[in-house]
Write a protein that holds these residues in place. Sequence first.
Motif, PDB file in Angstrom:
ATOM      1  N   HIS A  59       0.834  -1.205   0.000  1.00 28.51           N
ATOM      2  CA  HIS A  59       0.000   0.000   0.000  1.00 28.51           C
ATOM      3  C   HIS A  59       0.871   1.260   0.000  1.00 28.51           C
ATOM      4  CE1 HIS A  59      -3.122   2.880   0.999  1.00 28.51           C
ATOM      5  NE2 HIS A  59      -2.386   3.263   2.027  1.00 28.51           N
ATOM      6  N   ARG A  60       1.879   1.275   0.836  1.00 31.49           N
ATOM      7  CA  ARG A  60       2.768   2.451   0.903  1.00 31.49           C
ATOM      8  C   ARG A  60       3.468   2.677  -0.436  1.00 31.49           C
ATOM      9  NH1 ARG A  60       4.738   0.878   6.846  1.00 31.49           N
ATOM     10  NH2 ARG A  60       3.134   2.001   7.986  1.00 31.49           N
ATOM     11  N   GLU A  61       3.875   1.595  -1.064  1.00 34.05           N
ATOM     12  CA  GLU A  61       4.521   1.728  -2.376  1.00 34.05           C
ATOM     13  C   GLU A  61       3.547   2.286  -3.409  1.00 34.05           C
ATOM     14  OE1 GLU A  61       6.220  -2.042  -3.362  1.00 34.05           O
ATOM     15  OE2 GLU A  61       7.857  -1.809  -1.920  1.00 34.05           O
ATOM     16  N   LEU A  62       2.297   1.850  -3.366  1.00 35.05           N
ATOM     17  CA  LEU A  62       1.279   2.376  -4.288  1.00 35.05           C
ATOM     18  C   LEU A  62       1.054   3.865  -4.062  1.00 35.05           C
ATOM     19  CD1 LEU A  62      -1.420  -0.442  -4.316  1.00 35.05           C
ATOM     20  CD2 LEU A  62      -0.057   0.345  -6.249  1.00 35.05           C
ATOM     21  N   VAL A  63       1.009   4.283  -2.796  1.00 36.47           N
ATOM     22  CA  VAL A  63       0.818   5.704  -2.489  1.00 36.47           C
ATOM     23  C   VAL A  63       1.977   6.510  -3.065  1.00 36.47           C
ATOM     24  CG1 VAL A  63       0.744   7.422  -0.629  1.00 36.47           C
ATOM     25  CG2 VAL A  63      -0.622   5.343  -0.450  1.00 36.47           C
ATOM     26  N   ARG A  64       3.186   6.027  -2.856  1.00 38.44           N
ATOM     27  CA  ARG A  64       4.354   6.734  -3.396  1.00 38.44           C
ATOM     28  C   ARG A  64       4.274   6.839  -4.917  1.00 38.44           C
ATOM     29  NH1 ARG A  64       7.307   3.595   0.448  1.00 38.44           N
ATOM     30  NH2 ARG A  64       7.935   4.917   2.166  1.00 38.44           N
ATOM     31  N   ALA A  65       3.899   5.737  -5.564  1.00 37.62           N
ATOM     32  CA  ALA A  65       3.851   5.708  -7.033  1.00 37.62           C
ATOM     33  C   ALA A  65       2.699   6.521  -7.592  1.00 37.62           C
ATOM     34  CB  ALA A  65       3.748   4.262  -7.507  1.00 37.62           C
ATOM     35  N   GLU A  66       1.518   6.393  -7.005  1.00 35.30           N
ATOM     36  CA  GLU A  66       0.330   7.041  -7.561  1.00 35.30           C
ATOM     37  C   GLU A  66       0.197   8.502  -7.143  1.00 35.30           C
ATOM     38  OE1 GLU A  66      -3.148   4.761  -6.697  1.00 35.30           O
ATOM     39  OE2 GLU A  66      -2.418   3.002  -7.775  1.00 35.30           O
ATOM     40  N   CYS A  67       0.626   8.830  -5.930  1.00 36.20           N
ATOM     41  CA  CYS A  67       0.415  10.189  -5.422  1.00 36.20           C
ATOM     42  C   CYS A  67       1.670  11.049  -5.513  1.00 36.20           C
ATOM     43  CB  CYS A  67      -0.050  10.144  -3.965  1.00 36.20           C
ATOM     44  SG  CYS A  67      -1.568   9.242  -3.724  1.00 36.20           S
ATOM     45  N   ASP A  68       2.782  10.401  -5.833  1.00 33.12           N
ATOM     46  CA  ASP A  68       4.051  11.117  -5.848  1.00 33.12           C
ATOM     47  C   ASP A  68       4.261  11.857  -4.533  1.00 33.12           C
ATOM     48  OD1 ASP A  68       6.479  11.764  -6.992  1.00 33.12           O
ATOM     49  OD2 ASP A  68       5.726  13.685  -7.768  1.00 33.12           O
ATOM     50  N   ALA A  69       3.920  11.156  -3.438  1.00 32.53           N
ATOM     51  CA  ALA A  69       4.040  11.742  -2.105  1.00 32.53           C
ATOM     52  C   ALA A  69       4.399  10.644  -1.118  1.00 32.53           C
ATOM     53  CB  ALA A  69       2.724  12.397  -1.692  1.00 32.53           C
ATOM     54  N   GLU A  70       4.944  11.057   0.003  1.00 32.49           N
ATOM     55  CA  GLU A  70       5.244  10.113   1.064  1.00 32.49           C
ATOM     56  C   GLU A  70       3.947   9.730   1.763  1.00 32.49           C
ATOM     57  OE1 GLU A  70       8.100   8.458   2.109  1.00 32.49           O
ATOM     58  OE2 GLU A  70       8.710   9.194   0.151  1.00 32.49           O
ATOM     59  N   PRO A  71       3.808   8.474   2.143  1.00 28.28           N
ATOM     60  CA  PRO A  71       2.594   8.048   2.843  1.00 28.28           C
ATOM     61  C   PRO A  71       2.404   8.818   4.145  1.00 28.28           C
ATOM     62  CG  PRO A  71       3.893   6.164   2.169  1.00 28.28           C
ATOM     63  CD  PRO A  71       4.734   7.389   1.916  1.00 28.28           C
ATOM     64  N   THR A  72       1.152   9.105   4.459  1.00 30.36           N
ATOM     65  CA  THR A  72       0.829   9.853   5.674  1.00 30.36           C
ATOM     66  C   THR A  72       0.590   8.933   6.856  1.00 30.36           C
ATOM     67  OG1 THR A  72      -1.511   9.765   5.134  1.00 30.36           O
ATOM     68  CG2 THR A  72      -0.275  11.698   4.361  1.00 30.36           C
ATOM     69  N   GLY A  73       0.549   7.630   6.611  1.00 31.86           N
ATOM     70  CA  GLY A  73       0.198   6.686   7.666  1.00 31.86           C
ATOM     71  C   GLY A  73      -1.264   6.284   7.585  1.00 31.86           C
TER      72      GLY A  73
END
Length: 135
Positions: A7-21
């Motif tokens: 999930h964290r990797e998807l957030v990084r890839a899709e949102c171009d942002a660090e996961p917020t938790g």
Amino acid sequence: MTALTRHRELVRAECDAEPTGLLFTTRTGQPVEPRNFNPCWDRQIKRAGVKQITVHDARRTCATLLRDLNVYPRVAQQIVRHAQVSITREIYTEVTDEATRDALRRLARRWSERRQPTAATANGCTLPLTSLYAV
């Protein structure tokens, strides 16, 4: 790789942002508005390839699993965000078959460990005590 790591990797890839938790975010990584949560939930369930359940069912499952893990009720209440611990304990948790079997095993073990005298003397008469322990 755990589901959370994926999930964290998807957030990084899709949102171009660090996961917020947060597990569920908008496309920009922001918290999901409550009115938009169910469609987001349904998409995540489909993406994960798991059985479709409602948010309510997931919350109930979480509360039941926390109870089976012997998590203190007030902690479980906080995790599932209930206003009163009685809601968590009496409405949201279910008794699992495994919990029932475990309780019955412990009861049987306690019963078999109990020592029973074989006879008693009352007024000079010896009586078998097995009749006193009728089950």
